[in-house]
Design a protein around this motif. Sequence first.
Motif, mmCIF file in Angstrom:
data_model
loop_
_atom_site.group_PDB
_atom_site.id
_atom_site.type_symbol
_atom_site.label_atom_id
_atom_site.label_comp_id
_atom_site.label_asym_id
_atom_site.label_seq_id
_atom_site.Cartn_x
_atom_site.Cartn_y
_atom_site.Cartn_z
ATOM 1 N N UNK A 1 -60.121 -8.376 -39.743
ATOM 2 C CA UNK A 1 -61.033 -9.260 -40.395
ATOM 3 C C UNK A 1 -60.824 -9.851 -41.583
ATOM 4 N N UNK A 2 -60.219 -9.223 -42.312
ATOM 5 C CA UNK A 2 -59.561 -9.852 -43.884
ATOM 6 C C UNK A 2 -59.078 -10.922 -43.679
ATOM 7 N N UNK A 3 -57.983 -10.917 -42.662
ATOM 8 C CA UNK A 3 -57.117 -12.338 -42.532
ATOM 9 C C UNK A 3 -57.898 -13.377 -41.799
ATOM 10 N N UNK A 4 -58.669 -12.917 -40.715
ATOM 11 C CA UNK A 4 -59.438 -13.942 -40.046
ATOM 12 C C UNK A 4 -60.392 -14.731 -40.835
ATOM 13 N N UNK A 5 -61.468 -13.583 -41.621
ATOM 14 C CA UNK A 5 -62.489 -14.243 -42.481
ATOM 15 C C UNK A 5 -61.853 -15.119 -43.719
ATOM 16 N N UNK A 6 -60.535 -14.774 -44.185
ATOM 17 C CA UNK A 6 -60.276 -15.858 -45.327
ATOM 18 C C UNK A 6 -59.718 -16.990 -44.563
ATOM 19 N N UNK A 7 -59.410 -17.004 -43.304
ATOM 20 C CA UNK A 7 -58.970 -18.355 -42.765
ATOM 21 C C UNK A 7 -60.344 -19.110 -42.494
ATOM 22 N N UNK A 8 -61.400 -18.315 -42.279
ATOM 23 C CA UNK A 8 -62.692 -19.196 -42.111
ATOM 24 C C UNK A 8 -63.208 -19.505 -43.403
ATOM 25 N N UNK A 9 -62.881 -18.648 -44.499
ATOM 26 C CA UNK A 9 -63.617 -19.113 -45.639
ATOM 27 C C UNK A 9 -62.887 -20.468 -46.109
ATOM 28 N N UNK A 10 -61.601 -20.616 -45.985
ATOM 29 C CA UNK A 10 -60.762 -21.677 -46.433
ATOM 30 C C UNK A 10 -61.333 -22.927 -45.430
ATOM 31 N N UNK A 11 -61.367 -22.743 -44.212
ATOM 32 C CA UNK A 11 -61.549 -23.861 -43.216
ATOM 33 C C UNK A 11 -63.007 -24.400 -43.374
ATOM 34 N N UNK A 12 -63.914 -23.406 -43.398
ATOM 35 C CA UNK A 12 -65.289 -23.809 -43.140
ATOM 36 C C UNK A 12 -66.089 -23.577 -44.432
ATOM 37 N N UNK A 13 -66.090 -22.701 -45.095
ATOM 38 C CA UNK A 13 -66.754 -22.349 -46.128
ATOM 39 C C UNK A 13 -65.942 -22.825 -47.738
ATOM 40 N N UNK A 14 -64.765 -23.579 -47.537
ATOM 41 C CA UNK A 14 -64.003 -23.772 -48.855
ATOM 42 C C UNK A 14 -64.914 -24.392 -50.077
ATOM 43 N N UNK A 15 -65.897 -24.982 -50.022
ATOM 44 C CA UNK A 15 -66.517 -25.566 -51.070
ATOM 45 C C UNK A 15 -67.263 -24.473 -51.697
ATOM 46 N N UNK A 16 -68.084 -23.494 -50.770
ATOM 47 C CA UNK A 16 -68.827 -22.609 -51.228
ATOM 48 C C UNK A 16 -67.841 -21.393 -52.107
ATOM 49 N N UNK A 17 -66.768 -21.250 -51.265
ATOM 50 C CA UNK A 17 -65.680 -20.383 -52.000
ATOM 51 C C UNK A 17 -65.408 -20.630 -53.317
ATOM 52 N N UNK A 18 -65.114 -21.797 -53.484
ATOM 53 C CA UNK A 18 -64.813 -22.357 -54.672
ATOM 54 C C UNK A 18 -65.871 -22.334 -55.818
ATOM 55 N N UNK A 19 -67.061 -21.931 -55.521
ATOM 56 C CA UNK A 19 -67.982 -21.786 -56.252
ATOM 57 C C UNK A 19 -68.264 -20.273 -56.802
ATOM 58 N N UNK A 20 -67.576 -19.474 -56.325
ATOM 59 C CA UNK A 20 -67.371 -18.130 -56.658
ATOM 60 C C UNK A 20 -67.007 -17.863 -58.066
ATOM 61 N N UNK A 21 -67.927 -17.263 -59.037
ATOM 62 C CA UNK A 21 -67.355 -17.225 -60.298
ATOM 63 C C UNK A 21 -66.246 -16.183 -60.656
ATOM 64 N N UNK A 22 -65.245 -16.476 -61.301
ATOM 65 C CA UNK A 22 -63.972 -15.562 -61.600
ATOM 66 C C UNK A 22 -64.541 -13.982 -62.124
ATOM 67 N N UNK A 23 -65.623 -14.150 -62.830
ATOM 68 C CA UNK A 23 -66.022 -12.802 -63.506
ATOM 69 C C UNK A 23 -66.376 -11.828 -62.083
ATOM 70 N N UNK A 24 -66.984 -12.233 -61.107
ATOM 71 C CA UNK A 24 -67.225 -11.468 -60.015
ATOM 72 C C UNK A 24 -65.848 -10.933 -59.498
#
Length: 494
Positions: free
Chosen positions: A298-321
């Motif tokens: 799931x870690x690898x598959x969801x990482x791919x999903x994050x990059x391809x589908x939710x890339x813009x939203x992932x980019x908004x995650x604050x580094x402090x988190x």
Amino acid sequence: MSFSQTLRRDWLSNIRGDILSGVVVALALIPEAIGFSIIAGVDPKVGLYASVVIAVVISFAGGRPAMISAATAATAVLFGSLVREHGLQYLLAATILAGVIQIILGWLRIGAVMRFVSRSVMTGFVNALAILIFMAQLPELIGVTWQTYVMIAAGLAVIYLFPRLTRAVPSPLVCILVLTAIALVFGVDTRTVADLGALPNALPMLLLPEVPLNFETLQIIFPTSVAVAAVGLLESLLTANIVDQMTDTRSDKNRESVGQGIANIVSGLFGGMGGCAMIGQSVINVKSGGRTRLSTFVAGAFLLFLLLVLGEWVGLIPMPALVAIMIMVSVGTFSWSSLRDLAHHPRRSSMVMLATVFTVVGTHNLALGVGVGVLLSGIFFAWKVAQIFRVSSVLSEDGKARDYMVEGQLFFASAEEFLEAFDFTETLEQVRLDLTRAHIWDLTGVNAVDKVVLKFRKAGVEVEVLGLNDASATIMDKLAMHDRPDAMEKVLGH
């Protein structure tokens, strides 16, 4: 065990916990993979592709369920000079060759060497990694806005306090969601994942590295491949030991070695860099509820999903988190009891632990640190065993014969004391060397017996060796020279 039983044990016995923990790990992998790509001197997508591929492949091929493998700093630093001098394609070729080497080492059952890593070295390794994980967060803690510190504090509060309300959802995941929401709603001035580099928006492609297939290419990549294979296996097998202890389960170290090799080969073919097991993400996974191979997949598959589908939203995650999560990992990984144990543990064990920590932290080289720790452990052990050694003797009533009784382990560290116990100037007719309570371990021990026997014979004394156990007799029959025609010249040098 049947296929259905294996499937349930390794994949379906903890579905909810594995999925949630895998999601948390996937989010935590993004800044790490980008940072490691920068260390190696390549585009961020090289590290991100590697993390996706290695995590997915190792979930099937690895020998340690719930352990996370991806692009790592330990391997990234080894690629830097290769990339600068020869370019990305040689990095990919070196990654594939490193994988081949790891498979060979796995077939040779390299996992058995873990028995030589002492508890003190393991503790030092864990503590050093905890310190390195925290030090890796310093760029996000120094020279930043005050809002960043508030966000990190809030993230830590969520991580440690939320489990008191419920453990149904991993607190690190809640931390990411809450801090991202706060940053978006209130427009908090802080760095985000997007500030680290552009995220890929396409699937990796299967391609062979564009390098000449000749001996010159092998000469270029072989040193790097050997280093990556060795460091990757060392960190992976040590991390497997840690996860074994955390989950009270056992892992197949040799299968893990082969699995790491397969994962690196596939990573190189898909445009990714080499990697290995990650202690930080593995701890996050286990602490978030991950227990089976499903969590790694799931870690690898969801990482791919994050990059391809939710890339813009992932980019908004604050580094402090993400910093808050890694601080949690650092605090949880460090063996705080080892500080208390310094006062009453054997001094040499403490020295091994501290030497491992200082070497790893000082050099950022995990292999070197563990190597120093193992070397010191071996030296201290040999010294200790050598102290439990004595030679006594009894002179016969007529003064013509002496019996020497040897007790303990005769090897390189005790050979000198063994030789000093004999008086070769004494006028005797016969010497009996009783080894009933001794054990001969190596060539140095055999050579010491040879010297004693031949020196007495040179003085005209008859020598009889008695009491050899089976193992000592075997090594003496194979290596001893005192009964050979040219023994005197070869052993005594004249």
